[in-house]
Scaffold this motif. Structure first.
Motif, mmCIF file in Angstrom:
data_model
loop_
_atom_site.group_PDB
_atom_site.id
_atom_site.type_symbol
_atom_site.label_atom_id
_atom_site.label_comp_id
_atom_site.label_asym_id
_atom_site.label_seq_id
_atom_site.Cartn_x
_atom_site.Cartn_y
_atom_site.Cartn_z
ATOM 1 N N VAL A 162 0.851 -1.179 0.000
ATOM 2 C CA VAL A 162 0.000 0.000 0.000
ATOM 3 C C VAL A 162 0.895 1.238 0.000
ATOM 4 C CG1 VAL A 162 -1.898 1.187 1.142
ATOM 5 C CG2 VAL A 162 -1.651 -1.267 1.430
ATOM 6 N N GLU A 163 0.584 2.179 -0.868
ATOM 7 C CA GLU A 163 1.334 3.441 -0.886
ATOM 8 C C GLU A 163 0.438 4.540 -0.325
ATOM 9 O OE1 GLU A 163 4.462 2.991 -1.871
ATOM 10 O OE2 GLU A 163 3.909 0.933 -2.376
ATOM 11 N N ASP A 164 1.055 5.514 0.318
ATOM 12 C CA ASP A 164 0.358 6.721 0.796
ATOM 13 C C ASP A 164 -0.895 6.397 1.613
ATOM 14 O OD1 ASP A 164 2.242 8.396 -0.483
ATOM 15 O OD2 ASP A 164 1.228 8.064 -2.389
ATOM 16 N N LEU A 165 -0.670 5.734 2.726
ATOM 17 C CA LEU A 165 -1.767 5.342 3.608
ATOM 18 C C LEU A 165 -2.030 6.469 4.608
ATOM 19 C CD1 LEU A 165 -3.427 2.723 3.851
ATOM 20 C CD2 LEU A 165 -1.809 1.955 5.585
ATOM 21 N N PRO A 166 -3.254 7.036 4.616
ATOM 22 C CA PRO A 166 -3.553 8.124 5.553
ATOM 23 C C PRO A 166 -3.504 7.645 7.003
ATOM 24 C CG PRO A 166 -5.235 7.971 3.832
ATOM 25 C CD PRO A 166 -4.382 6.734 3.737
ATOM 26 N N PRO A 167 -3.322 8.593 7.948
ATOM 27 C CA PRO A 167 -3.287 8.211 9.364
ATOM 28 C C PRO A 167 -4.609 7.609 9.826
ATOM 29 C CG PRO A 167 -3.283 10.613 9.122
ATOM 30 C CD PRO A 167 -3.124 10.038 7.754
ATOM 31 N N GLY A 168 -4.523 6.827 10.905
ATOM 32 C CA GLY A 168 -5.739 6.263 11.487
ATOM 33 C C GLY A 168 -5.615 4.775 11.693
ATOM 34 N N PRO A 169 -6.700 4.163 12.184
ATOM 35 C CA PRO A 169 -6.686 2.720 12.421
ATOM 36 C C PRO A 169 -7.057 1.945 11.159
ATOM 37 C CG PRO A 169 -8.743 3.636 13.231
ATOM 38 C CD PRO A 169 -7.959 4.787 12.657
ATOM 39 N N TYR A 170 -6.469 0.766 11.048
ATOM 40 C CA TYR A 170 -6.786 -0.171 9.966
ATOM 41 C C TYR A 170 -6.853 -1.553 10.595
ATOM 42 C CZ TYR A 170 -5.497 3.616 6.842
ATOM 43 O OH TYR A 170 -5.448 4.830 6.209
ATOM 44 N N VAL A 171 -7.574 -2.462 9.950
ATOM 45 C CA VAL A 171 -7.624 -3.836 10.436
ATOM 46 C C VAL A 171 -7.259 -4.785 9.297
ATOM 47 C CG1 VAL A 171 -9.068 -5.670 11.389
ATOM 48 C CG2 VAL A 171 -9.352 -3.319 12.203
ATOM 49 N N ALA A 172 -6.250 -5.615 9.543
ATOM 50 C CA ALA A 172 -5.860 -6.633 8.566
ATOM 51 C C ALA A 172 -6.518 -7.951 8.947
ATOM 52 C CB ALA A 172 -4.340 -6.789 8.553
ATOM 53 N N VAL A 173 -7.123 -8.608 7.960
ATOM 54 C CA VAL A 173 -7.720 -9.929 8.160
ATOM 55 C C VAL A 173 -6.892 -10.931 7.373
ATOM 56 C CG1 VAL A 173 -9.767 -11.385 7.842
ATOM 57 C CG2 VAL A 173 -10.034 -8.974 8.502
ATOM 58 N N VAL A 174 -6.369 -11.940 8.068
ATOM 59 C CA VAL A 174 -5.532 -12.957 7.411
ATOM 60 C C VAL A 174 -6.353 -14.232 7.238
ATOM 61 C CG1 VAL A 174 -3.406 -11.962 8.311
ATOM 62 C CG2 VAL A 174 -4.516 -13.750 9.615
ATOM 63 N N SER A 175 -6.286 -14.809 6.024
ATOM 64 C CA SER A 175 -7.126 -15.987 5.779
ATOM 65 C C SER A 175 -6.417 -17.003 4.899
ATOM 66 C CB SER A 175 -8.452 -15.578 5.110
ATOM 67 O OG SER A 175 -8.213 -14.983 3.844
ATOM 68 N N THR A 176 -6.838 -18.263 5.072
ATOM 69 C CA THR A 176 -6.475 -19.324 4.131
ATOM 70 C C THR A 176 -7.669 -19.480 3.189
ATOM 71 O OG1 THR A 176 -7.405 -21.000 5.604
ATOM 72 C CG2 THR A 176 -5.027 -20.585 5.767
ATOM 73 N N PHE A 177 -7.417 -20.049 2.014
ATOM 74 C CA PHE A 177 -8.519 -20.188 1.055
ATOM 75 C C PHE A 177 -9.590 -21.142 1.578
ATOM 76 C CE2 PHE A 177 -10.556 -22.018 -2.731
ATOM 77 C CZ PHE A 177 -11.092 -20.848 -3.255
ATOM 78 N N ARG A 178 -9.140 -22.292 2.080
ATOM 79 C CA ARG A 178 -10.106 -23.272 2.581
ATOM 80 C C ARG A 178 -10.361 -23.047 4.066
ATOM 81 N NH1 ARG A 178 -7.337 -27.846 0.921
ATOM 82 N NH2 ARG A 178 -8.104 -28.953 2.758
ATOM 83 N N PRO A 179 -11.614 -23.090 4.505
ATOM 84 C CA PRO A 179 -11.904 -22.954 5.934
ATOM 85 C C PRO A 179 -11.461 -24.182 6.708
ATOM 86 C CG PRO A 179 -13.915 -23.448 4.729
ATOM 87 C CD PRO A 179 -12.845 -23.252 3.698
ATOM 88 N N GLY A 180 -11.280 -24.013 8.004
ATOM 89 C CA GLY A 180 -11.003 -25.144 8.880
ATOM 90 C C GLY A 180 -9.567 -25.640 8.876
ATOM 91 N N LEU A 181 -8.658 -24.909 8.190
ATOM 92 C CA LEU A 181 -7.255 -25.324 8.187
ATOM 93 C C LEU A 181 -6.547 -24.690 9.375
ATOM 94 C CD1 LEU A 181 -6.362 -24.856 4.409
ATOM 95 C CD2 LEU A 181 -6.841 -26.985 5.610
ATOM 96 N N CYS A 182 -6.137 -25.506 10.327
ATOM 97 C CA CYS A 182 -5.452 -24.970 11.499
ATOM 98 C C CYS A 182 -3.948 -24.957 11.221
ATOM 99 C CB CYS A 182 -5.766 -25.799 12.733
ATOM 100 S SG CYS A 182 -7.531 -25.793 13.098
#
Length: 137
Positions: A98-118
């Motif tokens: 990401v370039e030129d990100l304004p100030p403030g809070p952000y939330v990153a969500v990390v995921s695998t393609f298939r659900p249920g993979l531990c």
């Protein structure tokens, strides 16, 4: 000459280890409700903003992964289409730039393609200015 370094000098780097558990391995956004059960990480961008932010998600190579960055203090389903994404799910590692990100809070969500993979993962970042990163409940 030598290839340029992966991280430009003066950048601030950090990394955090996490894992997908039976309750947080939500898979991709095909199932919207389940997608938002994936781990959330809060990024706080300082007053002047960040010129450049690279976020890396690494995990065991058999899993395809993605990271999405939502603006604001919460990742909301209605913001899915406008969230910044690392792109197509990629095996073992993905990068969000990401370039030129304004100030403030952000939330990153990390995921695998298939659900249920531990699995365990590592979330790493390089930023042109210091950013605060912490687990988001």
């Amino acid at each position: 000459g030598d290839p340029p370094p992966l991280v430009p000098s003066g950048y601030v780097s950090g990394s955090i280890a996490g894992c997908w558990s039976p309750t947080t391995a939500g898979g991709c956004s095909n199932n919207l409700w389940r997608f938002f059960t994936n781990p959330h990480w809060r990024f706080d961008v300082p007053e002047k903003g960040v010129r450049s932010l690279h976020v890396f998600l690494e995990c065991p190579a058999e899993h395809s992964v993605n990271v999405r960055l939502f603006s604001g203090a919460a990742a909301r389903p209605e913001a899915l289409r406008t969230a910044r994404s690392s792109g197509a799910y990629r095996q073992g590692c993905c990068v969000l730039q990401v370039e030129d990100l304004p100030p403030g809070p952000y939330v990153a969500v990390v995921s695998t393609f298939r659900p249920g993979l531990c699995a365990s993962y590592r979330l790493a970042w390089h930023a042109s200015q210091p950013v605060q990163v912490r687990p988001h409940p």
